[in-house]
Design a protein around this motif. Sequence first.
Motif, PDB file in Angstrom:
ATOM      1  N   ALA A 212       0.851  -1.079   0.045  1.00  0.00           N
ATOM      2  CA  ALA A 212       0.084  -0.080  -0.226  1.00  0.00           C
ATOM      3  C   ALA A 212       0.422   1.290  -0.036  1.00  0.00           C
ATOM      4  O   ALA A 212       0.766   2.214  -0.985  1.00  0.00           O
ATOM      5  CB  ALA A 212      -0.593  -0.406   0.843  1.00  0.00           C
ATOM      6  N   ALA A 215       2.713   1.498  -3.591  1.00  0.00           N
ATOM      7  CA  ALA A 215       1.502   1.697  -4.694  1.00  0.00           C
ATOM      8  C   ALA A 215       0.905   3.539  -4.342  1.00  0.00           C
ATOM      9  O   ALA A 215       0.778   4.586  -4.897  1.00  0.00           O
ATOM     10  CB  ALA A 215       0.048   0.999  -4.908  1.00  0.00           C
ATOM     11  N   ALA A 216       1.326   3.947  -3.229  1.00  0.00           N
ATOM     12  CA  ALA A 216       0.757   5.667  -2.681  1.00  0.00           C
ATOM     13  C   ALA A 216       2.108   6.121  -2.976  1.00  0.00           C
ATOM     14  O   ALA A 216       1.538   7.689  -2.963  1.00  0.00           O
ATOM     15  CB  ALA A 216       0.168   5.039  -1.242  1.00  0.00           C
ATOM     16  N   ASN A 222      -2.493   7.177 -11.605  1.00  0.00           N
ATOM     17  CA  ASN A 222      -3.356   6.356 -11.845  1.00  0.00           C
ATOM     18  C   ASN A 222      -4.386   7.049 -10.436  1.00  0.00           C
ATOM     19  O   ASN A 222      -4.162   6.784  -8.987  1.00  0.00           O
ATOM     20  CB  ASN A 222      -3.116   4.477 -11.820  1.00  0.00           C
ATOM     21  N   GLY A 225      -5.583   3.825  -8.232  1.00  0.00           N
ATOM     22  CA  GLY A 225      -5.158   3.188  -7.859  1.00  0.00           C
ATOM     23  C   GLY A 225      -4.491   3.927  -6.079  1.00  0.00           C
ATOM     24  O   GLY A 225      -4.827   3.361  -5.599  1.00  0.00           O
ATOM     25  N   ASP A 226      -4.432   4.983  -6.640  1.00  0.00           N
ATOM     26  CA  ASP A 226      -3.845   5.979  -5.494  1.00  0.00           C
ATOM     27  C   ASP A 226      -4.775   5.857  -4.392  1.00  0.00           C
ATOM     28  O   ASP A 226      -4.159   5.446  -3.392  1.00  0.00           O
ATOM     29  CB  ASP A 226      -3.515   7.324  -5.862  1.00  0.00           C
ATOM     30  N   LEU A 228      -7.216   3.563  -3.634  1.00  0.00           N
ATOM     31  CA  LEU A 228      -7.551   2.473  -3.299  1.00  0.00           C
ATOM     32  C   LEU A 228      -6.178   1.718  -2.390  1.00  0.00           C
ATOM     33  O   LEU A 228      -6.227   1.384  -0.987  1.00  0.00           O
ATOM     34  CB  LEU A 228      -7.084   1.253  -4.115  1.00  0.00           C
ATOM     35  N   ALA A 229      -5.028   2.227  -2.190  1.00  0.00           N
ATOM     36  CA  ALA A 229      -3.321   2.260  -1.795  1.00  0.00           C
ATOM     37  C   ALA A 229      -3.624   3.199  -0.546  1.00  0.00           C
ATOM     38  O   ALA A 229      -3.096   2.471   0.662  1.00  0.00           O
ATOM     39  CB  ALA A 229      -2.503   2.654  -2.391  1.00  0.00           C
ATOM     40  N   ALA A 263      -5.096  -3.303  -1.725  1.00  0.00           N
ATOM     41  CA  ALA A 263      -3.151  -3.216  -2.238  1.00  0.00           C
ATOM     42  C   ALA A 263      -2.980  -3.937  -3.058  1.00  0.00           C
ATOM     43  O   ALA A 263      -2.494  -3.351  -4.265  1.00  0.00           O
ATOM     44  CB  ALA A 263      -1.878  -3.834  -0.796  1.00  0.00           C
ATOM     45  N   ALA A 266      -4.235  -1.954  -6.010  1.00  0.00           N
ATOM     46  CA  ALA A 266      -3.025  -0.538  -6.263  1.00  0.00           C
ATOM     47  C   ALA A 266      -2.769  -1.111  -7.008  1.00  0.00           C
ATOM     48  O   ALA A 266      -1.966  -0.326  -7.996  1.00  0.00           O
ATOM     49  CB  ALA A 266      -3.385  -0.171  -4.880  1.00  0.00           C
ATOM     50  N   ARG A 270      -0.746   0.680 -10.262  1.00  0.00           N
ATOM     51  CA  ARG A 270      -0.096   1.863 -10.225  1.00  0.00           C
ATOM     52  C   ARG A 270       1.497   0.967  -9.839  1.00  0.00           C
ATOM     53  O   ARG A 270       2.455   1.879  -9.616  1.00  0.00           O
ATOM     54  CB  ARG A 270       0.204   2.312  -8.836  1.00  0.00           C
TER      55      ARG A 270
END
Length: 397
Positions: A212, A215-216, A222, A225-226, A228-229, A263, A266, A270
């Motif tokens: 997580a 991806a963040a 994205n 994806g951001d 969700l992360a 995650a 995500a 990403r």
Amino acid sequence: MQHEASSFFGTEPGHFTLAWPGEALFGPGCAERVTGWAVSRGLRRPLLVSDPGLVASGLASRVLDGLRAAGMVPVLYDGVAANPTIDNVTQAHARWGEAECDGVVAFGGGSVIDVSKVLVARLCSDAPLADLLREGDARIVRAAPPFAALPTTAGTGSESTTAALIKDAEGRKHVLRSRRCRPQWVALDPLLTMSTPPGVTASTGFDVVMHALGAATNRAANPVGDALALAALARSFGSLPAVLARPDDLDARADMMLSSYLAGVAISLRGVDGIHGLCTPLEALVSAPHGHVLAVTCEPLMRFNLATMSARYAQVAAACGLDGGTAAGEAAMAEALIERVCALRDLAGLPRSLAQLGVTRDALAPIYDVAQANASVQLNGRPMTREDIVALYDAMV
């Protein structure tokens, strides 16, 4: 054998794609519905892919019995190793052919699901495995067989990611990236994680946090994806300590499974960051669990990133409800994020140095160039030179 970052994850703002995984069921007991799924797909001889521990525990037998009760003749392959190998895929593929199987059910943690994903890719392609691992979906020429996953850990999110990692005979990790070989049906049943050993719960749970976070904070573009992360990170910050303190907390277990799944989606949209990028080459040198190696790489990389990513780290901290104290400016909030991650690492009892993994400085030289070429290193929010990579590994010793 790695894709360039730009070949799978977009980095241009305003340009992104969405490819959501298949149907997913959530909730205690939902794993029992795999039998109905198999019947609905007309399966007669499904291959159950698992590992020796789950077979010894009797959990795999419950799945096999349910399939048999519905008139099927399930076939078991239970040879998946903790760090899965190309040989595991080869053995599962041979079992599939010998028994004339017609569907795949992955029952286990990320290792089992990863082997199953690479198996499905082999069934969908005539390409040599080396080419398939390198090129992924570009080499897929047939439709995937029915493929279900029953995760028994909350960690890798392999049930929802586009990646599968396996080791070759020399210990090098290779990544298959494929949207077409993800499970089509997933049951996220927290009851399956209740008997997970504490050490596995800790290691795989920390992997959720690292997925997580990566991806963040990487440089991919994205926004879905951001979001969700960030949701996965915030949820895991609360549920991982709860699971470690109260292993029988079913709600916390369910939260961790959802965090892992989100995650996973995500990172499929990403990717991750340099924490994973530096981890993967190290795993050619050790046989430690993935989460243990991530625990060693995370703090040096996060502190390296602060030079250019303090603002983003502060945003992530705020989104997760962290408190930077009375001096809650950007620097304080960024530091609060690092402190929370390190506190979770320590709470989980994970290592902090390469020395704890048995890796010496002299052993690192062969992996510097490998790390520099890693797709996740290339996605890191702060670019890394080879000199940076050498210094980062040195800081881990």
